[in-house]
Design a protein around this motif. Structure first.
Motif, short mmCIF file in Angstrom:
data_model
loop_
_atom_site.label_atom_id
_atom_site.label_comp_id
_atom_site.label_asym_id
_atom_site.label_seq_id
_atom_site.Cartn_x
_atom_site.Cartn_y
_atom_site.Cartn_z
N ASP A 25 0.82 -1.22 0.00
CA ASP A 25 0.00 0.00 0.00
C ASP A 25 0.85 1.26 0.00
N SER A 26 1.98 1.22 -0.68
CA SER A 26 2.82 2.43 -0.77
C SER A 26 2.31 3.41 -1.80
N GLY A 27 1.44 2.95 -2.71
CA GLY A 27 0.93 3.83 -3.75
C GLY A 27 1.80 3.89 -4.98
N HIS A 28 2.99 3.25 -4.96
CA HIS A 28 3.92 3.20 -6.10
C HIS A 28 4.18 4.60 -6.65
N PRO A 29 4.68 5.52 -5.84
CA PRO A 29 4.94 6.88 -6.34
C PRO A 29 6.17 6.91 -7.24
N THR A 30 6.23 7.90 -8.10
CA THR A 30 7.42 8.11 -8.90
C THR A 30 8.54 8.67 -8.02
N TYR A 31 9.73 8.72 -8.58
CA TYR A 31 10.87 9.22 -7.80
C TYR A 31 10.67 10.68 -7.41
N LEU A 32 10.09 11.48 -8.31
CA LEU A 32 9.85 12.89 -7.99
C LEU A 32 8.81 13.03 -6.88
N ASP A 33 7.73 12.25 -6.96
CA ASP A 33 6.72 12.30 -5.90
C ASP A 33 7.28 11.79 -4.57
N TYR A 34 8.15 10.79 -4.65
CA TYR A 34 8.77 10.26 -3.43
C TYR A 34 9.62 11.33 -2.74
N LEU A 35 10.38 12.09 -3.52
CA LEU A 35 11.19 13.16 -2.94
C LEU A 35 10.31 14.27 -2.38
N ALA A 36 9.20 14.56 -3.06
CA ALA A 36 8.33 15.63 -2.59
C ALA A 36 7.63 15.28 -1.29
N ASP A 37 7.30 14.00 -1.08
CA ASP A 37 6.55 13.57 0.10
C ASP A 37 7.42 12.88 1.14
N LEU A 38 8.73 13.01 1.01
CA LEU A 38 9.62 12.30 1.93
C LEU A 38 9.49 12.83 3.35
N HIS A 39 9.14 14.11 3.52
CA HIS A 39 9.01 14.66 4.87
C HIS A 39 7.75 14.17 5.58
N ARG A 40 6.82 13.56 4.83
CA ARG A 40 5.60 13.03 5.45
C ARG A 40 5.72 11.51 5.61
N ALA A 82 12.30 5.75 14.84
CA ALA A 82 12.99 5.78 13.55
C ALA A 82 12.37 6.83 12.63
N GLU A 83 11.04 6.92 12.62
CA GLU A 83 10.37 7.94 11.82
C GLU A 83 10.72 9.34 12.30
N CYS A 84 10.83 9.52 13.59
CA CYS A 84 11.17 10.82 14.16
C CYS A 84 12.57 11.25 13.73
N VAL A 85 13.52 10.33 13.77
CA VAL A 85 14.90 10.64 13.37
C VAL A 85 14.96 10.97 11.89
N ILE A 86 14.26 10.19 11.08
CA ILE A 86 14.27 10.44 9.64
C ILE A 86 13.60 11.78 9.32
N ARG A 87 12.54 12.09 10.04
CA ARG A 87 11.88 13.38 9.84
C ARG A 87 12.84 14.53 10.14
N LEU A 88 13.68 14.37 11.18
CA LEU A 88 14.70 15.37 11.49
C LEU A 88 15.70 15.50 10.35
N TYR A 89 16.18 14.36 9.83
CA TYR A 89 17.15 14.39 8.74
C TYR A 89 16.58 15.10 7.52
N VAL A 90 15.35 14.78 7.17
CA VAL A 90 14.72 15.39 6.00
C VAL A 90 14.54 16.89 6.21
N GLN A 91 14.24 17.29 7.42
CA GLN A 91 14.09 18.72 7.71
C GLN A 91 15.42 19.45 7.55
N ILE A 92 16.51 18.84 8.00
CA ILE A 92 17.83 19.47 7.87
C ILE A 92 18.25 19.53 6.42
N LEU A 93 17.99 18.47 5.67
CA LEU A 93 18.38 18.39 4.26
C LEU A 93 17.27 18.85 3.33
N GLY A 94 16.34 19.65 3.83
CA GLY A 94 15.21 20.07 3.01
C GLY A 94 15.63 20.79 1.74
N THR A 95 16.61 21.69 1.85
CA THR A 95 17.06 22.45 0.68
C THR A 95 17.70 21.53 -0.35
#
Length: 492
Positions: A182-197, A315-328
């Motif tokens: 049930d991942s929805g099979h997103p494209t690579y661009l959509d995956y990068l856009a929704d990585l923070h969620r 693990a989700e909390c740590v990854i959310r932090l990483y994505v926030q730091i590397l947002g740019t």
């Protein structure tokens, strides 16, 4: 062997010289991304050396063995005897090694003062003179903090997609995510856009081992990326703060994605996740489940489930932090992927060859006189004012559908209606990006026009029965609906 006092003095001297070397490197005005990255890695290495020497000095100050205290007492009792004894040791050492080379400690850190870009410029000027003149002195070899081994290590440290740490390469993690249930099979661009969620993944599947492997793989990649592309960032401190905040929110049941318990298809005793309620019901009545329940009490099962959920949530909390730091960097990666999709293979190869030329920051750009704030042309200089007025670049158009993006000039504004960004946002509104919607920039106008178009389509379908005409045997003309009504009644 040097005395403890001499070792202590040498450690303090090394720390001071390393600090001076770091300051010298930080004062250098570098423009190439490659050199900036090597400088950060060098500074990180020097900081580790300072930490190791500081730890050594701390051990000496603690003096758990008592040798430093004994040495200090011996020097206080017999000052001259201790002095001449060490002087004799030094003479004896140099008599046994008369040809040994002496390396002053300050020479080791001189190379950190030289700017590698200035050295390259001097070498280029001398080579240009050598082509014009015959008797040119030999080019001096100036040592800098960048060596050939640093260049080689940097080339093998990053993948081609990462471009020396400018972007991230999450293709492997995207493939793992696509293969999840049930991942929805997103494209690579959509995956990068929704990585923070990351918390939006269905909770009923979060306790599966595949999802935990995906989170571990993503976290390991980010850990390695920080050490390679951002060596001076204090990642352990940020991670500790995030985990401390997570512990507080977890105790208060305020963790994002875990505030309510909707995972009703999970068997805590067997630590299994089920897709359907019927499968779970059949499992609860099986002998295997009854044996597990008889062996483990309910409290231990609940504790097992709570530990599994806590591990995934952390693990989700740590990854959310990483994505926030590397947002740019993630946003720049997404834009770069979109841009490279429109390039041919030859253009991609040419871009790799001109990598440093493309990303070099031109110092002269900061000194260009541009009081009217005109757009820059292909040469990096402001375009002529007559061309600015000709294309109407002084008029700005905004598009609410594209997130209030501003476009300069009518041409760029009209062109953006056919671009992927506007089409994607129109699809998100449930509206097709057809020709009749070009020129509509607000969400309310687009929705109102779409409702009017749907009403017109229904009206056209209704009017079909009144447009077609039929003629009976006597020559009377009726519309389609009236003709078939009279025919069913036997009147014609």
């Amino acid at each position: 062997m040097n005395s403890i006092a001499e070792q202590q003095r040498q450690a303090y001297e090394d720390i001071e010289r390393i600090e001076e070397a770091i300051v010298d490197m930080m004062l250098q005005d570098l423009t190439k991304h490659r050199y900036k990255l090597i400088r950060e890695q060098k500074i990180s290495t020097l900081l580790e050396q300072i930490q190791s020497r500081s730890k050594f000095l701390q051990e000496i100050e603690q003096d758990e063995s008592g040798l430093r205290r004994k040495e200090s007492e011996g020097m206080a009792d017999n000052k001259f005897d201790e002095f001449y004894s060490r002087l004799g040791d030094i003479r004896e050492y140099h008599q046994r090694n008369p040809d040994i080379l002496v390396h002053p400690p300050e020479v080791e850190y001189l190379r950190y003062k030289n700017n590698p870009e200035e050295s390259e410029e001097r070498e280029r000027v001398l080579l240009a003179k050598a082509e014009e003149e015959e008797d040119v002195p030999e080019i001096p070899d100036v040592l800098t903090f960048i060596g050939s081994e640093d260049e080689h290590r940097l080339d093998t440290m990053f993948s081609g997609e990462e471009r020396l740490g400018r972007y991230v390469d999450l293709h492997e993690q995207h493939e793992l995510y696509v293969n999840l249930k049930d991942s929805g099979h997103p494209t690579y661009l959509d995956y990068l856009a929704d990585l923070h969620r990351v918390e939006e993944y269905p909770k009923r599947h979060k306790l599966l081992p595949e999802y935990m492997r995906y989170l571990d793989n993503l976290r390991e990649y980010f850990d390695g990326y920080f050490s390679r592309a951002m060596p001076l960032f204090d990642l352990p401190k940020a991670r500790e703060e995030a985990i401390a905040q997570f512990e507080t929110e977890w105790s208060e049941r305020k963790v994002i994605g875990w505030t309510t318990d909707t995972n009703a298809l999970y068997c805590a005793a067997c630590d299994k996740q089920f897709e359907k309620s019927t499968t779970l019901t059949a499992h609860l009545g099986s002998r295997k489940h009854q044996k597990v329940v008889a062996r483990d009490d309910s409290s231990s099962s609940d504790m097992k489930r709570s530990d599994s959920e806590r591990k995934v949530a952390m693990a989700e909390c740590v990854i959310r932090l990483y994505v926030q730091i590397l947002g740019t960097k993630i946003r720049e990666t997404r834009a770069n992927v979109q841009r490279r999709q429109a390039l041919t293979e030859e253009e991609r190869d040419q871009e790799i060859d001109d990598e440093e030329v493309v990303f070099v920051e031109d110092k002269d750009d900061q000194q260009i006189y541009n009081p009217l704030n005109l757009p820059l042309g292909w040469d990096g200089k402001p375009i002529p004012y007559w061309l600015y007025k000709l294309h109407g670049l002084g008029v700005k158009f905004s598009c609410e559908i594209c997130g209030n993006s501003v476009y300069r000039g009518r041409k760029a504004y009209e062109k953006h209606f056919q671009e992927a960004r506007h089409s994607t946002n129109m699809r998100r509104l449930g509206i097709p990006n057809t020709r009749q919607f070009h020129g509509v920039a607000t969400i309310d106008e687009a929705q109102a026009l779409w409702e009017r178009v749907q009403v017109d389509k229904k009206r056209e379908v209704t009017n079909v029965d009144t447009v077609e005409e039929y003629e009976d045997s006597e020559g009377n003309v009726f519309n389609k609906k009236t003709y078939f009504d009279l025919k069913r009644q036997g009147l014609i």
